[in-house]
Every structure is written in structure tokens, then in C-alpha cells.
Motif scaffolding. Structure first.
Motif, mmCIF file in Angstrom:
data_model
loop_
_atom_site.group_PDB
_atom_site.id
_atom_site.type_symbol
_atom_site.label_atom_id
_atom_site.label_comp_id
_atom_site.label_asym_id
_atom_site.label_seq_id
_atom_site.Cartn_x
_atom_site.Cartn_y
_atom_site.Cartn_z
ATOM 1 N N PRO A 1 0.832 -1.213 0.000
ATOM 2 C CA PRO A 1 0.000 0.000 0.000
ATOM 3 C C PRO A 1 0.869 1.267 0.000
ATOM 4 C CG PRO A 1 -0.739 -1.551 1.684
ATOM 5 C CD PRO A 1 0.539 -2.115 1.114
ATOM 6 N N ASP A 2 0.415 2.304 -0.724
ATOM 7 C CA ASP A 2 1.225 3.519 -0.913
ATOM 8 C C ASP A 2 1.782 4.114 0.383
ATOM 9 O OD1 ASP A 2 1.019 3.381 -3.556
ATOM 10 O OD2 ASP A 2 -0.543 4.913 -3.779
ATOM 11 N N ALA A 3 0.910 4.263 1.379
ATOM 12 C CA ALA A 3 1.350 4.925 2.619
ATOM 13 C C ALA A 3 2.447 4.095 3.299
ATOM 14 C CB ALA A 3 0.162 5.109 3.553
ATOM 15 N N VAL A 4 2.271 2.781 3.290
ATOM 16 C CA VAL A 4 3.266 1.885 3.893
ATOM 17 C C VAL A 4 4.570 1.957 3.089
ATOM 18 C CG1 VAL A 4 3.806 -0.567 4.317
ATOM 19 C CG2 VAL A 4 1.523 0.317 4.838
ATOM 20 N N ALA A 5 4.428 1.947 1.770
ATOM 21 C CA ALA A 5 5.623 1.984 0.904
ATOM 22 C C ALA A 5 6.403 3.277 1.126
ATOM 23 C CB ALA A 5 5.205 1.849 -0.554
ATOM 24 N N ARG A 6 5.696 4.388 1.255
ATOM 25 C CA ARG A 6 6.386 5.684 1.465
ATOM 26 C C ARG A 6 7.213 5.664 2.742
ATOM 27 N NH1 ARG A 6 1.980 8.200 -0.489
ATOM 28 N NH2 ARG A 6 1.041 8.391 1.577
ATOM 29 N N GLN A 7 6.618 5.171 3.824
ATOM 30 C CA GLN A 7 7.324 5.126 5.107
ATOM 31 C C GLN A 7 8.466 4.108 5.069
ATOM 32 O OE1 GLN A 7 5.995 8.164 6.237
ATOM 33 N NE2 GLN A 7 6.902 7.147 8.030
ATOM 34 N N GLY A 8 8.183 2.949 4.491
ATOM 35 C CA GLY A 8 9.205 1.898 4.390
ATOM 36 C C GLY A 8 10.386 2.376 3.559
ATOM 37 N N ARG A 9 10.087 3.115 2.521
ATOM 38 C CA ARG A 9 11.149 3.624 1.626
ATOM 39 C C ARG A 9 12.098 4.541 2.395
ATOM 40 N NH1 ARG A 9 12.641 3.870 -4.247
ATOM 41 N NH2 ARG A 9 14.657 4.830 -3.853
ATOM 42 N N LYS A 10 11.510 5.375 3.278
ATOM 43 C CA LYS A 10 12.353 6.292 4.072
ATOM 44 C C LYS A 10 13.364 5.482 4.900
ATOM 45 C CE LYS A 10 9.079 10.011 4.838
ATOM 46 N NZ LYS A 10 8.101 10.493 5.817
ATOM 47 N N ALA A 11 12.867 4.414 5.521
ATOM 48 C CA ALA A 11 13.746 3.602 6.383
ATOM 49 C C ALA A 11 14.814 2.875 5.563
ATOM 50 C CB ALA A 11 12.906 2.603 7.171
ATOM 51 N N LEU A 12 14.444 2.419 4.369
ATOM 52 C CA LEU A 12 15.418 1.737 3.508
ATOM 53 C C LEU A 12 16.425 2.742 2.943
ATOM 54 C CD1 LEU A 12 12.956 -0.693 1.682
ATOM 55 C CD2 LEU A 12 14.899 -1.412 3.074
ATOM 56 N N ASP A 13 15.915 3.916 2.527
ATOM 57 C CA ASP A 13 16.820 4.949 1.989
ATOM 58 C C ASP A 13 17.836 5.388 3.034
ATOM 59 O OD1 ASP A 13 15.843 4.977 -0.541
ATOM 60 O OD2 ASP A 13 14.559 6.735 -0.286
ATOM 61 N N ARG A 14 17.365 5.497 4.264
ATOM 62 C CA ARG A 14 18.283 5.927 5.325
ATOM 63 C C ARG A 14 19.415 4.895 5.476
ATOM 64 N NH1 ARG A 14 17.010 7.764 11.423
ATOM 65 N NH2 ARG A 14 19.094 8.545 11.832
ATOM 66 N N MET A 15 19.049 3.623 5.371
ATOM 67 C CA MET A 15 20.085 2.576 5.445
ATOM 68 C C MET A 15 21.084 2.741 4.295
ATOM 69 S SD MET A 15 19.623 -1.550 4.984
ATOM 70 C CE MET A 15 19.011 -1.492 3.300
ATOM 71 N N PHE A 16 20.571 2.986 3.095
ATOM 72 C CA PHE A 16 21.480 3.147 1.937
ATOM 73 C C PHE A 16 22.381 4.368 2.111
ATOM 74 C CE2 PHE A 16 18.160 0.607 -0.385
ATOM 75 C CZ PHE A 16 18.959 -0.504 -0.577
ATOM 76 N N GLU A 17 21.814 5.459 2.682
ATOM 77 C CA GLU A 17 22.636 6.669 2.905
ATOM 78 C C GLU A 17 23.773 6.358 3.877
ATOM 79 O OE1 GLU A 17 19.805 9.531 4.347
ATOM 80 O OE2 GLU A 17 18.753 9.430 2.415
ATOM 81 N N ILE A 18 23.428 5.658 4.966
ATOM 82 C CA ILE A 18 24.435 5.370 6.002
ATOM 83 C C ILE A 18 25.533 4.477 5.439
ATOM 84 C CG2 ILE A 18 24.792 4.124 8.195
ATOM 85 C CD1 ILE A 18 21.895 5.066 8.938
ATOM 86 N N THR A 19 25.140 3.550 4.582
ATOM 87 C CA THR A 19 26.104 2.543 4.119
ATOM 88 C C THR A 19 26.666 2.850 2.723
ATOM 89 O OG1 THR A 19 24.314 1.182 3.255
ATOM 90 C CG2 THR A 19 25.010 0.728 5.491
ATOM 91 N N ALA A 20 26.400 4.075 2.250
ATOM 92 C CA ALA A 20 26.836 4.421 0.883
ATOM 93 C C ALA A 20 28.307 4.380 0.684
ATOM 94 C CB ALA A 20 26.395 5.830 0.517
#
Ligand code: 13P
Ligand code: SF4
Length: 310
Positions: free
Chosen positions: A291-310
Motif C-alpha cells: 500500500p502507498d502509505a506503507v511503501a512511502r514510510q518503508g522507503r524512508k527507512a530503507l533509503d536511510r540505510m542506503f545513505e548510512i552505508t553508501a
């Protein structure tokens, strides 16, 4: 059970369909050998997420793995259709952490950051601050400006990270675990090491503390692959799901890999067969949606992981 000729014939049909449908097959290191062999890319959970996120050409992503990995792919690349060949391929550990449970812990510790292992459902990811995998959990926790962290669902990974970082990790739920990795026992490794005195023990952080204590190296599946490739050792005792040994042997034909416990099979990972892969491609099923709302929030958490581990 398919014989060799049938496997070859079915593999050819899959490759034909894959081309016709402009599909890419991503497979986890624990997949069946014949599924790994037909995949465009085989990797650990973070590598597969990165691949899915950066995929431009393909119109279909067939995700030969379990539910949470396919959900992450759908979140990270919403313009593509992501298919999970077997609907039953659910990670039992991911099912151990519900949204209600996270909310309960957040009420108890409202100021603490919540870090979730990617082995969680998208609905749970939507309630965390940042995700991590076994390959980067230590790096993610170290990057946080907090000395105490709520972490779930794997208690063993939580303990491992606590020891490595010196921070206080509160496991949520209290005893989340991987049923496959709990099968490994130190006695089995000791017996194998007695038979192969120069063997090096590679252990996944989802294993018990006793297993991690006798390990020569603790790491994610792809970290184990790198370690084995770069090591001068010739023999390795491996404590993770048996599928990884196929990749290890393929990449290092001159080295010996012994599974630390013969029964270490993740039945959920093994649900993806060539037949199911073929049916999934042909009928374009089962489409993974978040669902869109879940995907938006989940994406933030995944993106943050990618930023930290870039
Ligand atoms: P990796 O990220 O090491 O591939 O682990 C995923 C998993 O499900 C381990 O059981
Ligand atoms: Fe889940 Fe364990 Fe299977 Fe990994 S090996 S997918 S953690 S049940």
C-alpha cells in the motif's frame, strides 16, 4: 522431482520467456541450485535490494526469495512489476514482529530509535527509523546518535550488534529468531574441526551466541563469500543455509566447503522451484504490492540505510 534433462528443458523455456517479457531474475543465496543457476543475479538481501532499486531495463522483476525481500524490491522500484513465484515463501522470522508489537515497545520507550532488520514485513518497516541487513547492522547502529536502540526481530543479531558496538540493544520482540540458523550447534562445528584441523568456521550472525563464539568469521552470506574468496585457507565449515554452499563451491572450485549441519535448510526459500518460476513468468504472478502509505514510510527507512552505508 525433475531429472537433469527436464531441468535443462524447463530452464530453456524460462530463458525464452524471460527474454520475451523483458524480465530479470534475482535470486537469494539460499535458493535451489537450479534456480541460482538460471538467475541473472544471485546475492544477499542488501545486494538484491540494490539490484532491484537500480534496475532500469527490465519490465518485470522475478524475485526468487521470500516475501520481505520481494516487498522491499516493490518499495524500491515502484515502476516495475515484482513477482514472487511462490506465495508461500514467507520468512517465519519476519512474521515474528507485528505492527502492534512495535507500537507497544514505542510506548514503553518513546525516545529510542527503532532499527529493523530487513527481515520484516513492509507494514513493520513503516514504523521504524532505519532498516539494516546482517551485512551492515553494526554500521547502521554505530551511525546513530543514541546509546540505546530498539532492534528487531532477530535476537541473535541484536546481541551480536550489542557486543560489536557497545551500545545497549533492546530486542523486539524479546525472542525473535530464525528457525534454520538455530539448528547449528557448536558441537557439530567442533567435530568437523577435529576432522579438518585447518578448517575455518564461517558463521551467520543469526546463529546462537555459542556458535558466534567459536566462529573464525561472522558475517552475512555475501560477506562469507568475500571472506572465502580472499582467504588463504582451503577448507571452510559453513554455518548458514545450505544454498550458499553452491555459490561458494562455484566461486572457489579449489576449496572445500562443509555445511556445519546437514539439515540446515530454509523450507521457505526452497519453495521456489523452476516450475513455479516458469508459471510466475508465464502468468505474471504473484504480483507483490505494498500500500502507498506503507511503501512511502518503508522507503524512508530503507533509503536511510542506503545513505548510512553508501
Ligand atoms: P543475508 O542478508 O545474509 O543474505 O541474510 C538473509 C537471510 O534471510 C538470512 O537468513
Ligand atoms: Fe527467514 Fe531464516 Fe529463511 Fe532467512 S533462513 S529467510 S531468516 S527463515
Amino acid at each position: 522431482m525433475l531429472n537433469k534433462a527436464n531441468i535443462v528443458a524447463l530452464a530453456e523455456k524460462i530463458l525464452g520467456l524471460k527474454k520475451e517479457k523483458k524480465a530479470i531474475i534475482l535470486a537469494h543465496n539460499y535458493q535451489r541450485l537450479e534456480v541460482q543457476d538460471i538467475a541473472d543475479y544471485v546475492g544477499d538481501s542488501i545486494e538484491l535490494s540494490r539490484k532491484a532499486m537500480n534496475e532500469q531495463e527490465a519490465e518485470l522483476i522475478v524475485f526468487a526469495a521470500v516475501d520481505f525481500m520481494a516487498e522491499s524490491a516493490a518499495i524500491l522500484n515502484p515502476s516495475k512489476k515484482v513477482l514472487l513465484p511462490s506465495l508461500g515463501a514467507r520468512c517465519p522470522m519476519a512474521q515474528m514482529l507485528t505492527v502492534d508489537e512495535i507500537k507497544r515497545w514505542k510506548v514503553l520507550y518513546p525516545l529510542l530509535p527503532v532499527v529493523l532488520y530487513v527481515n520484516t514485513l513492509a507494514s513493520a518497516k513503516a514504523y521504524c527509523d532505519v532498516c539494516c541487513t546482517s551485512a551492515n547492522a553494526v554500521e547502521v547502529i554505530e551511525s546513530l546518535d543514541a546509546e540505546t536502540v530498539l532492534f528487531g526481530p532477530d535476537r541473535n543479531l541484536a546481541e551480536y550488534v550489542e557486543k560489536k558496538t557497545g551500545k545497549k540493544i533492546i530486542p523486539i520482540p524479546e525472542r525473535g529468531f530464525c528457525p534454520t540458523h538455530l539448528l547449528f550447534q557448536p558441537e557439530d562445528v567442533q567435530l568437523l574441526k577435529a576432522k579438518h584441523p585447518n578448517a575455518v568456521a564461517l558463521v551467520h550472525p543469526e546463529c546462537s551466541l555459542e556458535m558466534r563464539e567459536i566462529a573464525d568469521f561472522v558475517g552475512s552470506t555475501s560477506q562469507m563469500c568475500r571472506y572465502a574468496r580472499e582467504s588463504s585457507a582451503r577448507t571452510f565449515v559453513v554455518a548458514t543455509e545450505e544454498g550458499l554452499l553452491h555459490r561458494l563451491r562455484k566461486d572457489n572450485p579449489d576449496k572445500q566447503f562443509i555445511l556445519a549441519y546437514e539439515g540446515a535448510v530454509c523450507p521457505n526459500m526452497k519453495l521456489t522451484t523452476l516450475e513455479k518460476l516458469y508459471a510466475a513468468l508465464k502468468e505474471e504472478k504473484h504480483v507483490v504490492t505494498v500500500p502507498d502509505a506503507v511503501a512511502r514510510q518503508g522507503r524512508k527507512a530503507l533509503d536511510r540505510m542506503f545513505e548510512i552505508t553508501a
